[in-house]
Design a protein around this motif. Structure first.
Motif, PDB file in Angstrom:
ATOM      1  N   ILE A  15       0.841  -1.203   0.000  1.00 39.47           N
ATOM      2  CA  ILE A  15       0.000   0.000   0.000  1.00 39.47           C
ATOM      3  C   ILE A  15       0.871   1.245   0.000  1.00 39.47           C
ATOM      4  CG2 ILE A  15      -1.496   1.374   1.521  1.00 39.47           C
ATOM      5  CD1 ILE A  15      -3.016  -1.191   2.155  1.00 39.47           C
ATOM      6  N   ASP A  19      -0.041   3.289  -3.004  1.00 39.13           N
ATOM      7  CA  ASP A  19      -1.060   4.284  -2.655  1.00 39.13           C
ATOM      8  C   ASP A  19      -0.497   5.585  -2.101  1.00 39.13           C
ATOM      9  OD1 ASP A  19      -2.942   2.562  -3.501  1.00 39.13           O
ATOM     10  OD2 ASP A  19      -4.008   2.368  -1.613  1.00 39.13           O
ATOM     11  N   SER A  95      -5.746   0.155  -7.623  1.00 37.99           N
ATOM     12  CA  SER A  95      -6.550   0.228  -6.415  1.00 37.99           C
ATOM     13  C   SER A  95      -6.222  -0.944  -5.497  1.00 37.99           C
ATOM     14  CB  SER A  95      -8.045   0.206  -6.770  1.00 37.99           C
ATOM     15  OG  SER A  95      -8.816   0.046  -5.605  1.00 37.99           O
ATOM     16  N   THR A  96      -5.590  -0.644  -4.373  1.00 31.33           N
ATOM     17  CA  THR A  96      -5.339  -1.705  -3.392  1.00 31.33           C
ATOM     18  C   THR A  96      -6.651  -2.193  -2.788  1.00 31.33           C
ATOM     19  OG1 THR A  96      -4.979  -0.021  -1.689  1.00 31.33           O
ATOM     20  CG2 THR A  96      -3.045  -0.869  -2.826  1.00 31.33           C
ATOM     21  N   THR A  97      -7.611  -1.288  -2.666  1.00 25.43           N
ATOM     22  CA  THR A  97      -8.927  -1.686  -2.155  1.00 25.43           C
ATOM     23  C   THR A  97      -9.566  -2.725  -3.061  1.00 25.43           C
ATOM     24  OG1 THR A  97      -9.253   0.484  -1.162  1.00 25.43           O
ATOM     25  CG2 THR A  97     -11.212  -0.844  -1.504  1.00 25.43           C
ATOM     26  N   LEU A 177      -5.516   7.994   3.528  1.00 26.94           N
ATOM     27  CA  LEU A 177      -4.845   6.741   3.177  1.00 26.94           C
ATOM     28  C   LEU A 177      -4.835   5.795   4.380  1.00 26.94           C
ATOM     29  CD1 LEU A 177      -3.091   5.027   1.236  1.00 26.94           C
ATOM     30  CD2 LEU A 177      -1.106   6.301   2.054  1.00 26.94           C
ATOM     31  N   ASN A 180      -8.550   4.715   5.191  1.00 24.40           N
ATOM     32  CA  ASN A 180      -9.226   3.853   4.222  1.00 24.40           C
ATOM     33  C   ASN A 180      -8.374   2.640   3.856  1.00 24.40           C
ATOM     34  OD1 ASN A 180     -10.452   3.048   1.468  1.00 24.40           O
ATOM     35  ND2 ASN A 180     -11.906   4.556   2.248  1.00 24.40           N
ATOM     36  N   GLU A 181      -7.305   2.847   3.101  1.00 24.05           N
ATOM     37  CA  GLU A 181      -6.538   1.707   2.584  1.00 24.05           C
ATOM     38  C   GLU A 181      -5.856   0.896   3.699  1.00 24.05           C
ATOM     39  OE1 GLU A 181      -7.162   3.885  -1.220  1.00 24.05           O
ATOM     40  OE2 GLU A 181      -6.892   4.428   0.883  1.00 24.05           O
ATOM     41  N   ASN A 184      -8.234  -1.195   5.562  1.00 25.34           N
ATOM     42  CA  ASN A 184      -8.600  -2.451   4.901  1.00 25.34           C
ATOM     43  C   ASN A 184      -7.763  -3.606   5.453  1.00 25.34           C
ATOM     44  OD1 ASN A 184     -10.457  -1.251   3.159  1.00 25.34           O
ATOM     45  ND2 ASN A 184      -8.926  -0.858   1.591  1.00 25.34           N
ATOM     46  N   SER A 254     -11.255   3.608  -3.436  1.00 25.48           N
ATOM     47  CA  SER A 254      -9.865   3.748  -3.861  1.00 25.48           C
ATOM     48  C   SER A 254      -9.473   5.220  -3.921  1.00 25.48           C
ATOM     49  CB  SER A 254      -9.665   3.100  -5.235  1.00 25.48           C
ATOM     50  OG  SER A 254      -8.412   3.468  -5.765  1.00 25.48           O
TER      51      SER A 254
END
Length: 308
Positions: A15, A19, A95-97, A177, A180-181, A184, A254
């Motif tokens: 990430i 990201d 998109s890592t998501t 970041l 959210n990411e 995850n 994302s």
């Protein structure tokens, strides 16, 4: 348990490698913030975001992973991290998501579990909405922001104002970041029996930013469209607001899609050049990433469940 920890660290590093460019790429690419200072922004504000504001997103991911064993969670994290790392090698912001969601769906299908398609559908719909929403917000920010800057007559004050605004937008994006990411990964780690690793995972993401993110930063901050200080701030701020709205609803969207939408939409609005070939390659990678991670997770989980 150790497998979950190792895979979570791998995913957090991936990430950071990919990201973090979406948080500070516009600032670095426009020459306003140096690379090492950008990594420091990632380390501080991603940690704050993961610690203070990521519970809604992590709970959504934890719910999707319900029923998977710790070993299967580790395979999900490994599969999604592998997809993200390959994209980073090619300098593509993906998109890592999407990679995580794809791996979760693939593993569930491999085990014959029912997939919560309603939740998946809400998440996927947010992926389509977020770049458009971010584009609109970036244009609105630019239209408000540019006339205000014109009132500043002193060149030194103008430069200082623009630098601070870009810094604040980058810090805001780095916070998102983490919220959210990185959240995850926190959600998956929690589903695998590891509780409360938010800050540690955020620092691992900062290590990923330091070691492997420069090419992706240049893709977003320099190669997609020409960015001056005004465009860099408006794009970053618009994307950050779009992601923040998703965080409020607990939707893992994302940040990459948001910032790409913001940069492209604002540049088209201003009549500036957008590298359409690169944009198409990025959009294609958004499709490939969840497919690859889902397929890899499906195969690995099937092999694991068969006793290999």
């Amino acid at each position: 348990m150790l497998g979950v920890i190792a895979a979570a660290f791998f995913m957090a590093w991936a990430i950071g490698a990919n990201d973090s460019a979406k948080a500070v790429g516009t600032a670095v690419g426009s020459g306003i913030v140096g690379f090492r200072r950008a990594v420091l922004i990632i380390a501080v504000f991603t940690t704050l975001g993961a610690t203070l504001s990521g519970s809604g997103v992590s709970e959504t991911i934890t719910a999707l992973a319900r029923g998977l064993s710790p070993a299967e969670i580790a395979l999900v994290l490994f599969s999604s991290a592998s997809a993200v790392t390959l994209a980073s090698l090619w300098g593509k912001p993906i998109s890592t998501t999407q990679s995580i969601i794809g791996a979760l769906v693939g593993s569930s299908l491999a085990l014959g579990f029912s997939v919560d398609w309603w939740t998946v559908g809400k998440i996927v719909s947010a992926w389509f909405v977020s770049p458009v929403f971010a584009s609109v917000l970036a244009i609105a920010t630019y239209k408000f922001y540019k006339p205000v800057l014109k009132r500043i007559k002193c060149l030194r004050s103008l430069e200082l104002t623009q630098k601070w605004l870009v810094f604040l937008a980058s810090a805001f994006s780095a916070f998102n970041l983490g919220a959210n990411e990185v959240s995850n990964v926190t959600g998956l780690a929690k589903a695998g029996g590891i509780a409360g690793p938010n800050a540690v995972l955020a620092l691992v993401a900062a290590l990923g930013a330091l070691t492997f993110s420069y090419e992706v930063m240049m893709t977003l901050g320099r190669n997609l469209a020409p960015l001056g200080p005004t465009s860099a701030f408006a794009s970053q701020f618009g994307a950050s607001i779009a992601v923040s709205v998703a965080n409020v609803f607990g939707l893992p969207v994302s940040s990459g899609q948001a910032i790409v939408g913001a940069i492209s939409g604002l540049s088209l609005y201003k009549g500036e050049h957008v590298n359409k070939k690169l944009l198409l390659d990025i959009v294609k990678s958004w499709v490939r990433a969840p497919f690859f991670s889902g397929l890899l997770a499906f195969v690995l989980v099937r092999l694991f469940s068969a006793g290999f």
